[in-house]
Design a protein around this motif. Sequence first.
Motif, short mmCIF file in Angstrom:
data_model
loop_
_atom_site.label_atom_id
_atom_site.label_comp_id
_atom_site.label_asym_id
_atom_site.label_seq_id
_atom_site.Cartn_x
_atom_site.Cartn_y
_atom_site.Cartn_z
N THR A 10 0.85 -1.19 0.00
CA THR A 10 0.00 0.00 0.00
C THR A 10 0.89 1.24 0.00
OG1 THR A 10 -0.12 0.03 2.42
CG2 THR A 10 -1.88 -1.14 1.25
N VAL A 11 0.29 2.38 -0.33
CA VAL A 11 1.05 3.63 -0.44
C VAL A 11 0.60 4.61 0.63
CG1 VAL A 11 1.50 5.63 -1.93
CG2 VAL A 11 1.37 3.34 -2.92
N ASN A 12 1.58 5.24 1.24
CA ASN A 12 1.31 6.34 2.18
C ASN A 12 2.35 7.42 1.91
OD1 ASN A 12 0.41 7.70 4.77
ND2 ASN A 12 -0.65 5.73 4.95
N TYR A 13 2.47 8.39 2.78
CA TYR A 13 3.50 9.42 2.52
C TYR A 13 4.40 9.57 3.74
CZ TYR A 13 0.63 12.99 4.96
OH TYR A 13 -0.09 13.71 5.88
N ASN A 14 5.54 10.18 3.50
CA ASN A 14 6.63 10.14 4.47
C ASN A 14 6.26 10.64 5.86
OD1 ASN A 14 6.54 12.65 2.89
ND2 ASN A 14 8.29 13.33 4.10
N ARG A 15 5.46 11.71 5.94
CA ARG A 15 5.17 12.26 7.27
C ARG A 15 4.35 11.30 8.11
NH1 ARG A 15 2.21 17.37 6.91
NH2 ARG A 15 1.83 17.00 4.70
N ASP A 16 3.38 10.61 7.49
CA ASP A 16 2.58 9.63 8.24
C ASP A 16 3.43 8.43 8.66
OD1 ASP A 16 0.28 11.07 8.32
OD2 ASP A 16 -0.95 9.64 7.19
N LEU A 17 4.34 8.01 7.77
CA LEU A 17 5.21 6.89 8.11
C LEU A 17 6.20 7.27 9.22
CD1 LEU A 17 5.82 5.61 4.50
CD2 LEU A 17 4.74 4.30 6.32
N GLU A 18 6.67 8.52 9.18
CA GLU A 18 7.62 8.97 10.20
C GLU A 18 6.95 9.10 11.56
OE1 GLU A 18 8.96 12.58 8.45
OE2 GLU A 18 10.14 11.56 6.90
N ILE A 19 5.70 9.56 11.59
CA ILE A 19 5.02 9.80 12.86
C ILE A 19 4.37 8.54 13.42
CG2 ILE A 19 2.71 10.42 12.02
CD1 ILE A 19 4.69 12.30 14.74
N TYR A 20 4.22 7.50 12.59
CA TYR A 20 3.49 6.31 13.04
C TYR A 20 4.06 5.68 14.31
CZ TYR A 20 1.65 1.63 13.42
OH TYR A 20 1.10 0.49 13.93
N PRO A 21 5.40 5.47 14.44
CA PRO A 21 5.91 4.88 15.69
C PRO A 21 5.53 5.69 16.93
CG PRO A 21 7.62 4.88 14.00
CD PRO A 21 6.49 5.71 13.46
N VAL A 22 5.50 7.02 16.77
CA VAL A 22 5.11 7.87 17.90
C VAL A 22 3.62 7.69 18.20
CG1 VAL A 22 4.94 10.25 18.71
CG2 VAL A 22 6.90 9.55 17.32
N LEU A 23 2.80 7.70 17.14
CA LEU A 23 1.36 7.48 17.33
C LEU A 23 1.10 6.13 17.97
CD1 LEU A 23 -0.29 8.76 14.02
CD2 LEU A 23 -0.60 9.68 16.30
N ASN A 24 1.81 5.11 17.50
CA ASN A 24 1.65 3.77 18.04
C ASN A 24 1.97 3.74 19.53
OD1 ASN A 24 0.87 1.16 17.13
ND2 ASN A 24 2.96 0.44 17.46
N ALA A 25 3.05 4.46 19.90
CA ALA A 25 3.44 4.52 21.31
C ALA A 25 2.40 5.28 22.14
CB ALA A 25 4.80 5.18 21.44
N ILE A 26 1.83 6.36 21.57
CA ILE A 26 0.80 7.13 22.28
C ILE A 26 -0.46 6.29 22.46
CG2 ILE A 26 -0.76 9.11 22.10
CD1 ILE A 26 1.55 10.65 20.79
N PHE A 27 -0.87 5.59 21.40
CA PHE A 27 -2.03 4.69 21.52
C PHE A 27 -1.80 3.66 22.63
CE2 PHE A 27 -2.97 5.43 16.77
CZ PHE A 27 -3.92 6.39 17.06
N THR A 28 -0.61 3.08 22.63
CA THR A 28 -0.28 2.05 23.62
C THR A 28 -0.28 2.63 25.03
OG1 THR A 28 1.06 0.88 21.98
CG2 THR A 28 1.43 0.32 24.29
N GLU A 29 0.23 3.86 25.14
CA GLU A 29 0.27 4.51 26.46
C GLU A 29 -1.14 4.80 26.97
OE1 GLU A 29 2.65 6.01 29.63
OE2 GLU A 29 3.32 5.05 27.78
N ILE A 30 -2.04 5.16 26.05
CA ILE A 30 -3.42 5.49 26.44
C ILE A 30 -4.24 4.22 26.68
CG2 ILE A 30 -5.59 6.52 25.66
CD1 ILE A 30 -3.93 8.57 24.07
N TYR A 31 -4.20 3.29 25.70
CA TYR A 31 -5.09 2.13 25.74
C TYR A 31 -4.49 0.87 26.35
CZ TYR A 31 -7.72 4.72 22.09
OH TYR A 31 -8.42 5.66 21.38
N GLY A 32 -3.16 0.83 26.38
CA GLY A 32 -2.51 -0.42 26.75
C GLY A 32 -2.05 -1.20 25.53
N LYS A 33 -2.68 -0.95 24.37
CA LYS A 33 -2.25 -1.51 23.10
C LYS A 33 -2.75 -0.62 21.97
CE LYS A 33 -6.18 -4.59 22.29
NZ LYS A 33 -6.60 -5.96 21.94
#
Length: 488
Positions: free
Chosen positions: A248-271
């Motif tokens: 699939t195709v995305n763009y650099n800014r979303d790919l760069e921020i995804y690890p941070v978003l993933n960590a924030i989701f995990t911090e909020i929800y537990g996963k």
Amino acid sequence: MKKGFDNDKYLKTQSEHIIERINQFDNKLYLEFGGKLLDDYHATRVLPGFKADSKLQMLMKLKDKAEIVLVVSSDDIEKNKVREDLGITYDNDVIRLVKEFQSRGLYVGSVVLTKYTNQRAANLFASRLEKMNIKIYHHYLIPGYPNDVTTIVSDDGFGKNDFIETTRPLVVVTAPGPGSGKMSTCLSQLYHHNKRGVHAGYAKFETFPIWNLPLEHPVNIAYEAATADLNDINMIDSYHLSKYGVTTVNYNRDLEIYPVLNAIFTEIYGKSPYASPTDMGVNMAGNCIVDDEACREASKQEIIRRYYEAITGVAEGKREKSEVDKIKLLMSQLNLTVKDRAVVEPALKREEMTHKPATAIELSDGRIVTGKTGDLLGPCSAALLNVLKELAGIDHEIKILSPESIAPIQKLKTNYLGSKNPRLHTDEVLIALSATAANNEDAAKALSQLPKLKGAQVHSTVLLSSVDKQTFKKLECNVTYEPKNESN
């Protein structure tokens, strides 16, 4: 232009997909809207058949479930940042959007002032909104955002922000332009909801790049051309490929921020609820293309149009040369030159013949009409009159505007309004044509052809005046011009 996109299918499948996403959470979804919500003209150009207000029409299908939260940066208000395509400041655009949404029956719940540090201009703006009975919330700068996840997801981070009171399952978060803080606003709300025992969700609605089109597809390359100033780069979503084995195709800014978003989701929800940036999206546009070749050709034309926009922007001191270099590279990937824009060469040839600026207009059926610079009319005005006569079937030798009807307008411009240019601009020509139409059947017939100019291609051999730009924009023509003026 051939239809390449099924807009009705898009409205249906997109709204259904959003409802599915709402149901994945506790009946509360924060949907970040990227790009233009009201007037997505880029999409109309690269996906023939896409309606400029498609996103709004889609929301209308969900209006009983949806409320809108507008986000604007307090810094942008303080700096009087202008939305380039409309020529109005971000604060005035927010008010424009509020009124437009409300006029369509959509519920605007509130406006969020992000990066708030008690700026005077932001406070004055808040007072204007309060008089319109719009709720105001404030979000603050968070040290270390977006990388210091521990601080962000704490009482010293999102916890400092106002909690936005929302009442409907779908909360559409939009803004007058990029960098306003839409994503941060959504994530802040997830944090506060979680504190209150509600498992709210987040998703992103961004039309481009289209995730299920190839990386090198002209529609996706046209998106890179459109964001050359941001230096966005389309990329394969490596997270999605690794998880599902699907490209699939995305763009650099979303790919760069995804690890941070993933960590924030995990911090909020537990996963985290998402395994990739593509998972976060709710874009069904790629499934609604009905003529791939039509969309490819339209996108190639858009890339050339963006190239002209960049080179003229450099000439006017409004853009960086790096944008031109980026778009030239994209054009080379598709073996495109300016000659692939059919309206360019006829305009240049007319200029070469007359030794004066010229304009060419291409109609949807491929006919091309030109106009030259004269004593009474500028090249855009002449081309506009000529193309209206062509559409009306009026002989080009017939003058639907007599010199006698133009002379008083020229006198007004030069003698009373201080203009040095006696030639009529496009708006003045249309006013003169309207006045003449009352007693001239040909003028009336020509005037009635104006709706047929929607989607026409226009090219001028010189920089356009702001008046001519606005006239063609209102007529929904796609305009390019050479990076030079009449004297240089």
